[in-house]
Scaffold this active site. Structure first.
Site, PDB file in Angstrom:
ATOM      1  CG  HIS A 129      39.862  30.863  32.781  1.00  0.00           C
ATOM      2  ND1 HIS A 129      38.774  30.683  33.593  1.00  0.00           N
ATOM      3  CD2 HIS A 129      39.454  30.501  31.537  1.00  0.00           C
ATOM      4  CE1 HIS A 129      37.751  30.236  32.885  1.00  0.00           C
ATOM      5  NE2 HIS A 129      38.132  30.117  31.625  1.00  0.00           N
ATOM      6  NE  ARG A 130      46.167  31.996  38.538  1.00  0.00           N
ATOM      7  CZ  ARG A 130      47.255  32.511  39.098  1.00  0.00           C
ATOM      8  NH1 ARG A 130      48.133  31.719  39.667  1.00  0.00           N
ATOM      9  NH2 ARG A 130      47.450  33.823  39.086  1.00  0.00           N
TER      10      ARG A 130
END
Length: 457
Positions: free
Chosen positions: A430-431
């Site tokens: 999710h980065r």
């Protein structure tokens, strides 16, 4: 002069001189003489980026054997595969410090190489004096005598697997090329490996060759009670990790440091199933079809094929390399279909079969399992309808593929119908990858699978 060069001469820190008034004498500059090393260490090489230790599968050479530069010395089991290790120097295998079955850290000494036969005794004395365990102790400095410059001994290099399809399972009787499980099975069934012809990659003997030998009339006599290995396990027993299991454990722990999220999607597979039935006879596999469809979708959504390794930036990978999880004896490995978006489905299927054979024989080379940019994990063949996969470190996403099953659905005109559907769940970093990125990627993937005409181009 020749005598001087053959000694470990050390110049004095000071030098006396005659008076400058004497014309017959001048100051000689101190000479520094480098003594060439005669005993070298053979190190445990790093055969993959994740390897921290290796296991000695077998020594190709014995103590006292003459070695030529580039000659195979030992077979090492890394966290992914078995590989031959060569020597960089001519000499004699003076002392084996880690026996077959032993484990040693990367960079530690596993044997000593003597330059001449006269040095063998000295090398063995050094090995016995240093303990020679190599299994748990950190690597020791090389036992070389050097003045001025430090001698750097490079680690042994890994032998690349030849492209030849034929490779003898026995090289003059000196070494039998067989998978670890085949060796274990042969020992249990009392089968001589030297008399077998391997059917695995590069002529490697695999478990089915041992079983075939037992079943044939030409096989040596075996004990009836040993025909089938014990299927059960000893309850309450403690079993240490294999090298591969240890690597998997470390990777899974590393994956916990990455913030991930998951998105699921349902895809109709009627058209894909029909295509598979049509071209299956030409050697096409379902794995190759799924990999090809995934690669074509990734080409339109490059962020899902990206990766973040340092926490401060991410890379849009130049190639789309689909890694596919494969369960093998004692572990898990992910052979890679490189440039899957550009390779035709027939070549991709042939490559996949080759990779699976090499994976099960533990003969994959590092570039064949460590270069994936996106991973597929398919448990559909076991009837699993949905599951979540753990993100491999260094990649952006992994997709878990469930079984395609007949499902009652409502058609667009409001009628009830039956369609084959499969569930896919993507775990992503999710980065770098966000919900909308995955949603759009999955929509594209579904459109390709539901209308798979582009897969055969």
């Amino acid at each position: 002069m020749s005598r001087l060069l053959n000694t470990s001469f050390l110049p004095s820190s000071t030098c006396r001189t005659r008076s400058s008034s004497s014309p017959h004498f001048h100051v000689n500059k101190p000479r520094i003489v480098t003594v060439r090393a005669k005993i070298r260490e053979i190190f445990m090489p790093a055969l993959s980026s994740t390897m921290t230790e290796g296991k000695i599968v077998s020594w190709v050479k014995s103590e006292g054997d003459k070695l030529n530069k580039g000659e195979s010395v030992v077979v090492v089991e890394s966290d992914k595969a078995d590989m031959d290790v060569e020597t960089f120097y001519d000499g004699y295998l003076a002392a084996i410090m880690v026996e077959e079955g032993g484990v040693a850290p990367v960079g530690s000494a596993i044997a000593l190489l003597a330059e001449t036969q006269d040095e063998i005794a000295d090398a063995r004395a050094k090995a016995s004096g240093g303990g020679g365990g190599g299994a748990t102790s950190p690597p020791s400095p090389p036992p070389v005598v050097v003045v001025e410059d430090k001698v750097s001994v490079p680690p042994p290099k890994v032998v690349s697997v030849s492209a030849s399809a034929v490779h003898p399972a026995s090289e003059g009787g000196k070494r039998v090329v067989a998978s670890p499980y085949a060796k274990k099975l042969a020992k249990e069934l009392k089968v001589e490996l030297a008399g077998l012809v391997g059917s695995g990659p590069m002529g490697r003997i695999v478990a089915k060759d041992v079983e075939a030998a037992v079943a044939s009339a030409a096989a040596p006599p075996v004990k009836t009670e040993a025909m089938t290995p014990a299927a059960g396990v000893e309850l309450g027993s403690v079993v240490p990790f294999t090298t591969m299991q240890g690597a998997v454990s470390r990777n899974m722990l590393e994956s916990l440091s990455v913030p991930t999220f998951r998105v699921g999607y349902t895809i109709n597979t009627d058209a894909l199933d029909a295509l598979y039935k049509k071209i299956k006879s030409k050697g096409v596999t379902m794995t190759a079809l799924l990999a090809k469809a995934t690669a074509l979708a990734l080409a339109k959504h490059p962020v899902v094929n990206s990766s973040c390794r340092d926490g401060n930036s991410f890379v849009y990978n130049a190639s789309i390399n689909i890694a596919v999880a494969v369960a093998i004896d004692g572990g898990l490995i992910t052979p890679v279909l490189q440039n899957a978006d550009k390779v035709d489905i027939y070549s991709l299927s042939r490559k996949w079969k080759e990779l699976v054979d090499k994976a099960r024989a533990k003969q994959l080379q590092p570039q064949e399992y460590s270069t994936g940019t996106f991973t597929l994990s398919n448990l559909g063949m076991f009837g699993v309808d949905r599951f979540d996969a753990i993100l491999p470190p260094g990649t952006g996403a992994i997709m878990a593929v469930g079984a395609s099953q007949p499902t009652v659905v409502a058609t667009k005109d409001g009628r009830i119908g039956m369609k084959n559907q499969m569930q896919v769940n993507v775990t992503a970093d999710h980065r770098v990858i966000y919900g909308a990125d995955l949603a759009q990627f999955l929509q594209t993937l579904a459109s390709i699978i539901e209308d798979p005409k582009d897969l055969t181009f």
